[in-house]
Design a protein around this motif. Sequence first.
Motif: not given
Length: 686
Positions: A234, A237, A239-240, A278, A405-406, A408
């Motif tokens: 994780r 990854e 994330g936004t 994320p 996308t991944a 939260h």
Amino acid sequence: MPLKLTTSLRELPGVGPARAKSLEKLGLTTVESLLGYYPRSYEDRRKMSTVDAAPEGIPVCLTLTVAEAPRLSRIRKGLEVVKVRMVDDTNNLTVTFFNQSYLKDAFRIGEVYVCFGRVEGPPNRRQMTNPVCERADRVKFTGRILPVYPLTHGISNNLLAGLAQRCVEDCAGQVQEPLPHDLRQDHALSTAEFACRNIHFPADETALETARRRLIFEELFFLTCGMALLRHRRDKEAGTAFRIPPSEEFCGLLPFALTGAQRRVMEEIAADLSSGVPMNRLVQGDVGSGKTMLAAYGAWVTAQNGRQCALMAPTELLAEQHFRSLSPLLERAGLHLGLLTGSVKGKARKELYAALETGEVNLVIGTHALISEGVHFADLGLVITDEQHRFGVAQRAALAAKAKTAPHVLVMSATPIPRTLSLVIYGDLDVSVVDELPPGRSPVETYVVGEDKRQRMYNFVRKLVGEGRQAYMVCPAVEEDEDREADVKAAVAYAQTLQTEVFPDLRVGLVHGKMKSREKDAVMTAFAAGNLDVLVSTTVIEVGVDVPNAALMVVENADRFGLSQLHQLRGRVGRGKHQSYCVLVTATRNPDSRDRLRVLSKTNDGFKIAEEDLRLRGPGDFFGSRQHGLPQLAIADLAGDMRVLKEAQNAAEELLACDPGLTAPEHALLLERVRKLFADHGDMFN
């Protein structure tokens, strides 16, 4: 022909198509799967004795010679008896077998047998009934510690032990060693081969304990590594990174002030959402600590960033409750909310699906219906799950998979769990604790009472209902059961007694886990609307039900519940402006049980109660028969293996500090075993 780990059990003597099918029900298809199928207990058949010295009623092994030919008698239809007279140097005895007529031809005069069973009767009439008998020159299951396996229809313990014996003899040496040599030395662990041999056929108690400790350590080590790998994956990854609006804008929507703990957790959530990685955060808060407002904050920030949010609750009732409480708050901020449960059907469901796909709905609240195939999001940015221990890691992942996308992830749990255990259950999450109740909440007054105070308790129920309040009355069972003690209250019969004899003038409802969801929800809705005075229930009301007018929780046979569970039940009251009460009724005279219950009358702090529960009972309470969404463990028992768990966690941390992804060639087998343990959760380590 020697066996291999991959050999099918169908190739072993005695395993035909029918038995192979029965073995498959136990998950046993290959030699390797049988070696990993551990005994549930053991029978010690090592104690040898003589006919004269055999203790009354205690199973022992005797070495006996057949003195007379067996006699078969047919007593009546369906009852046949074979009797054999056997002797040793000290005395003779009669061995009796029921409904095993084939044994008439099995024993021959002069043959020597080892017989395991109980010797009964006076010295001149010693006898054994249905003992285990083996020829002294072909002993397999006497004179040793015998494994006792979990069985299924068509599979006897003798068959399974016989198969296991052959598999252990041929293949224990083929079992690969996944634990590094240094780690085994540091923690005084046996080899994989020794553990395999001695978990099935222990040489003695010490060997069994050594094998058990090795296998328990190994399993908890894999579990800890797996959770750490999820976290490691994780952290890599992308994330936004959300833009975080000033928190005053959100607080301005609320008709009340947030507590310091809520503000602190809001800041932690904001930091996660804006980090570019994320979020995977657990918000643990006691009953009534205001976790829902933190979910509302997450949904609001997500909407301000043009993304969607999904909140998954374990029951329709809870989903509807969240929808009702969050709608007025978030609609003021311009958000569009949707509710998706099994009850939403036809045109309404299609319209909601379309609104989710176009992005018109900013926050959808629902049950596991959210992970059904027809649900597509325009742009899912935040996934919230409520009462996480009701969902598996896989369900959480299935909802997250609907994002492009991944996303939260925010998890909310009202089950306070001590840190050692939360590391296991939530090892892949960062943990926030909401440890402060909103002002104005009076602590629930809790009393432990005996059966002699029952009438006073009934009078108290009547008094509160007369003041306009409502009461829960919780039972440990649904229906009366012949096998259960007579004093255990069963909800169905209890509700009937209360309605017809105790409170004929009050409105008594009943809800339990065997009812259909719709029936349950109808009763709960009636109670929430004030159309029932007393609700008789099993623990189905343990989680999340919000009826501010309910001011009394009565728990029958309270000694049969864990403290944490009682604390959850108590949390159903004290949610409104009225002083609330919890009465724990128990018939037990056991001072330890009563002292345990009094812990609840002394504190309302869920974390203190959880720690005390852990100390008194072990964590079985938090885990029940299935570890919440964790891989099924084959041998480790989280209720009894806390010391080994801590050791395994420390070892995993040390190893992963050097090799965070277990990518080193020497850890390839270890990684494979970790993946295998988490196999039910999809391919989570790619």
